[in-house]
Design a protein around this motif. Structure first.
Motif, short mmCIF file in Angstrom:
data_model
loop_
_atom_site.label_atom_id
_atom_site.label_comp_id
_atom_site.label_asym_id
_atom_site.label_seq_id
_atom_site.Cartn_x
_atom_site.Cartn_y
_atom_site.Cartn_z
N GLN A 167 -11.05 -44.80 28.78
CA GLN A 167 -9.95 -45.23 27.92
C GLN A 167 -8.91 -46.03 28.69
O GLN A 167 -8.32 -46.98 28.17
N GLY A 168 -8.74 -45.65 29.97
CA GLY A 168 -7.81 -46.40 30.82
C GLY A 168 -8.27 -47.81 31.07
O GLY A 168 -7.45 -48.70 31.36
N GLU A 169 -9.58 -48.07 30.96
CA GLU A 169 -10.13 -49.42 31.12
C GLU A 169 -10.21 -50.17 29.80
O GLU A 169 -10.79 -51.25 29.73
N GLY A 170 -9.68 -49.55 28.74
CA GLY A 170 -9.73 -50.18 27.43
C GLY A 170 -11.07 -50.04 26.73
O GLY A 170 -11.37 -50.77 25.79
N ILE A 171 -11.89 -49.09 27.19
CA ILE A 171 -13.20 -48.84 26.58
C ILE A 171 -13.04 -47.72 25.57
O ILE A 171 -12.60 -46.61 25.90
N SER A 172 -13.36 -47.98 24.31
CA SER A 172 -13.12 -47.02 23.23
C SER A 172 -14.24 -45.99 23.15
O SER A 172 -15.41 -46.30 23.30
N VAL A 173 -13.81 -44.74 22.90
CA VAL A 173 -14.73 -43.62 22.67
C VAL A 173 -14.50 -43.14 21.24
O VAL A 173 -13.37 -42.83 20.88
N PRO A 174 -15.51 -43.14 20.37
CA PRO A 174 -16.93 -43.39 20.63
C PRO A 174 -17.40 -44.80 20.29
O PRO A 174 -18.60 -45.06 20.37
N GLU A 175 -16.50 -45.69 19.88
CA GLU A 175 -16.93 -47.01 19.40
C GLU A 175 -17.76 -47.76 20.45
O GLU A 175 -18.84 -48.29 20.13
N ASP A 176 -17.26 -47.81 21.69
CA ASP A 176 -17.99 -48.51 22.75
C ASP A 176 -18.97 -47.59 23.48
O ASP A 176 -20.07 -48.01 23.84
N VAL A 177 -18.53 -46.36 23.70
CA VAL A 177 -19.36 -45.39 24.43
C VAL A 177 -19.24 -44.03 23.76
O VAL A 177 -18.12 -43.52 23.55
N ALA A 178 -20.36 -43.42 23.43
CA ALA A 178 -20.37 -42.05 22.92
C ALA A 178 -20.48 -41.10 24.11
O ALA A 178 -21.27 -41.34 25.04
N VAL A 179 -19.69 -40.03 24.10
CA VAL A 179 -19.62 -39.12 25.23
C VAL A 179 -19.98 -37.70 24.79
O VAL A 179 -19.48 -37.21 23.77
N PRO A 220 -29.13 -23.44 24.29
CA PRO A 220 -28.08 -24.47 24.14
C PRO A 220 -27.98 -24.94 22.69
O PRO A 220 -29.00 -25.08 22.01
N ILE A 221 -26.74 -25.17 22.24
CA ILE A 221 -26.49 -25.60 20.86
C ILE A 221 -25.55 -26.80 20.88
O ILE A 221 -24.48 -26.74 21.50
N LEU A 222 -25.92 -27.87 20.21
CA LEU A 222 -25.09 -29.08 20.14
C LEU A 222 -23.92 -28.86 19.18
O LEU A 222 -24.10 -28.47 18.03
N ILE A 223 -22.69 -29.11 19.66
CA ILE A 223 -21.49 -29.05 18.83
C ILE A 223 -20.97 -30.47 18.67
O ILE A 223 -20.42 -31.06 19.60
N HIS A 224 -21.15 -31.03 17.47
CA HIS A 224 -20.81 -32.43 17.23
C HIS A 224 -19.32 -32.56 16.88
O HIS A 224 -18.83 -31.95 15.94
N ARG A 225 -18.62 -33.40 17.67
CA ARG A 225 -17.21 -33.71 17.37
C ARG A 225 -17.03 -35.22 17.42
O ARG A 225 -18.01 -35.97 17.34
N GLN A 226 -15.80 -35.68 17.57
CA GLN A 226 -15.48 -37.09 17.36
C GLN A 226 -15.88 -38.02 18.51
O GLN A 226 -15.92 -39.24 18.34
N SER A 227 -16.17 -37.49 19.71
CA SER A 227 -16.44 -38.39 20.84
C SER A 227 -17.80 -39.05 20.76
O SER A 227 -18.14 -39.91 21.57
N SER A 228 -18.62 -38.64 19.74
CA SER A 228 -19.93 -39.29 19.59
C SER A 228 -20.17 -39.66 18.13
O SER A 228 -21.29 -39.90 17.73
N ALA A 286 -12.36 -29.21 22.52
CA ALA A 286 -11.87 -29.45 21.16
C ALA A 286 -10.47 -30.05 21.16
O ALA A 286 -10.04 -30.63 20.15
N LEU A 287 -9.74 -29.94 22.27
CA LEU A 287 -8.38 -30.45 22.34
C LEU A 287 -8.30 -31.89 22.83
O LEU A 287 -7.24 -32.52 22.75
N GLU A 288 -9.41 -32.41 23.36
CA GLU A 288 -9.42 -33.80 23.82
C GLU A 288 -9.22 -34.75 22.64
O GLU A 288 -9.48 -34.39 21.48
N ARG A 289 -8.78 -35.97 22.93
CA ARG A 289 -8.63 -36.99 21.90
C ARG A 289 -9.42 -38.22 22.30
O ARG A 289 -9.05 -38.90 23.25
N PRO A 290 -10.55 -38.50 21.63
CA PRO A 290 -11.12 -37.73 20.52
C PRO A 290 -11.72 -36.42 21.00
O PRO A 290 -12.06 -36.27 22.18
N ALA A 291 -11.84 -35.47 20.06
CA ALA A 291 -12.43 -34.17 20.40
C ALA A 291 -13.85 -34.38 20.93
O ALA A 291 -14.61 -35.21 20.43
N LEU A 292 -14.18 -33.61 21.96
CA LEU A 292 -15.40 -33.85 22.72
C LEU A 292 -16.62 -33.16 22.11
O LEU A 292 -16.63 -31.94 21.91
#
Length: 335
Positions: A265-277, A327-335, A287-293
């Motif tokens: 984000q500091g490089e101007g790269i948008s998450v998740p538009e440019d990169v899904a994390v 393992p269980i995938l928890i889908h939030r906003q970063s992807s 869950a507190l990250e923006r976007p939530a991870l």
């Protein structure tokens, strides 16, 4: 001056017995909390006061010989390098093992093979070995431990080995779940973070392999990207991100994911538009990250249950099977 430099003789249980006015056997009963022998409260208080006054510390090796077994539970030291989720779990496990009278020790040696590691561990004559990175344990290594008197060998591993109580924990499945999700979100060029920190490659390599296996069955590609858990390393990786062409990343765990996401984000790269994390562990911070991870949750078994199993194996050589780590995938906003 020579007298001042001469080392003082070690305090023994005989010294404690002499000061307390009791037998050495009574000192042993009190300090080892032997329930089969009754000692009056006043005598117990005298022994404890004498031991405290003299600074007496029981000899662990001698106590093990008297008891017929060690009270040590050995863990390979690579577990000290894992993330916050497992570190907190290990702290609880140490406490639960103490409840059964065990002392946990970390072994920091580096060995070329499992048998070499087992021989080094066996020198300490532990009651049990608990390996969180147990995929390297073999039946031959378990035999070395068994012949040395180790009563329980417990491993978190993808596959069982003869003579090892195995709790299923497949790190390749973690990487596969992360890659499957990223591909399902339309990502075609996926980076997998490989931490530079020593000891973490044991867990990171199979996660990378799992992601590569999924990509091989699709049109996506997977590439390993190195990163240390520092702001500088994350910033250097983020500065090269555009030229890498990566549009998705599985960042090993939530801590690395959050650090990398901020750098991107500091490089101007948008998450998740440019990169899904995607991270792993489902820490509170995810869950507190923006976007939530988006993350892969690991439901680790209760430390109390693991401690009970170790104790059962040491005492009887048997313990009931228990479910593995799924393992269980928890889908939030970063992807």
């Amino acid at each position: 001056m020579a007298e001042e430099l001469t080392a003082r003789a070690a305090v023994t249980s005989a010294d404690v017995a002499r000061l307390a006015g009791v037998s050495r056997a009574t000192v042993s009963f009190v300090l080892n909390d032997t329930q089969a022998h009754r000692v009056s409260d006043s005598t117990r208080a005298r022994v404890l006061a004498a031991a405290d006054q003299l600074g007496y510390v029981p000899h662990a090796a001698a106590r093990s010989l008297r008891a017929g077994r060690s009270n040590l539970v050995l863990m390979p030291a690579s577990v000290s390098a894992v993330g916050r989720l497992v570190s907190a779990w290990l702290d609880d496990l140490h406490s639960e093992l103490e409840r059964h009278g065990y002392t946990t020790v970390l072994h920091a040696g580096r060995f070329p093979d499992a048998v070499g590691a087992a021989r080094a561990w066996a020198e300490l004559r532990p009651a049990a070995v608990v390996a969180l990175d147990g995929d390297g344990l073999t039946a031959e290594a378990a035999g070395v431990l068994r012949r040395a008197g180790v009563r329980a060998t417990v491993a978190f591993a993808a596959r069982p080995a003869e003579g090892v109580y195995t709790i299923a924990f497949d790190h390749a499945r973690i990487g596969a779940i992360a890659a499957e999700h990223l591909i399902s979100r339309g990502r075609t060029t996926i980076g997998v973070v490989m931490p530079k920190e020593r000891g973490l490659d044991t867990f990171a390599r199979p996660r990378l392999a799992g992601a590569e296996g999924v990509a091989a069955r699709s049109r996506a590609s997977v590439r390993a990207v190195e990163m240390a858990y520092t702001r500088e390393s994350a910033a250097e990786l983020a500065a090269r991100w555009r030229e890498s062409g990566l549009d998705g990343v599985f960042a090993y765990n939530d801590e690395y994911a959050a650090l990398l996401m901020r750098a991107l984000q500091g490089e101007g790269i948008s998450v998740p538009e440019d990169v899904a994390v995607v991270g792993c562990d489902d820490l509170v911070v995810a869950a507190l990250e923006r976007p939530a991870l988006t993350t892969v949750r690991l439901d680790l078994p209760a430390p109390a249950r693991i401690a009970d199993i170790v104790h059962e194996l040491v005492g009887t050589g048997k313990a009931p099977e228990m479910p593995g780590v799924e393992p269980i995938l928890i889908h939030r906003q970063s992807s």
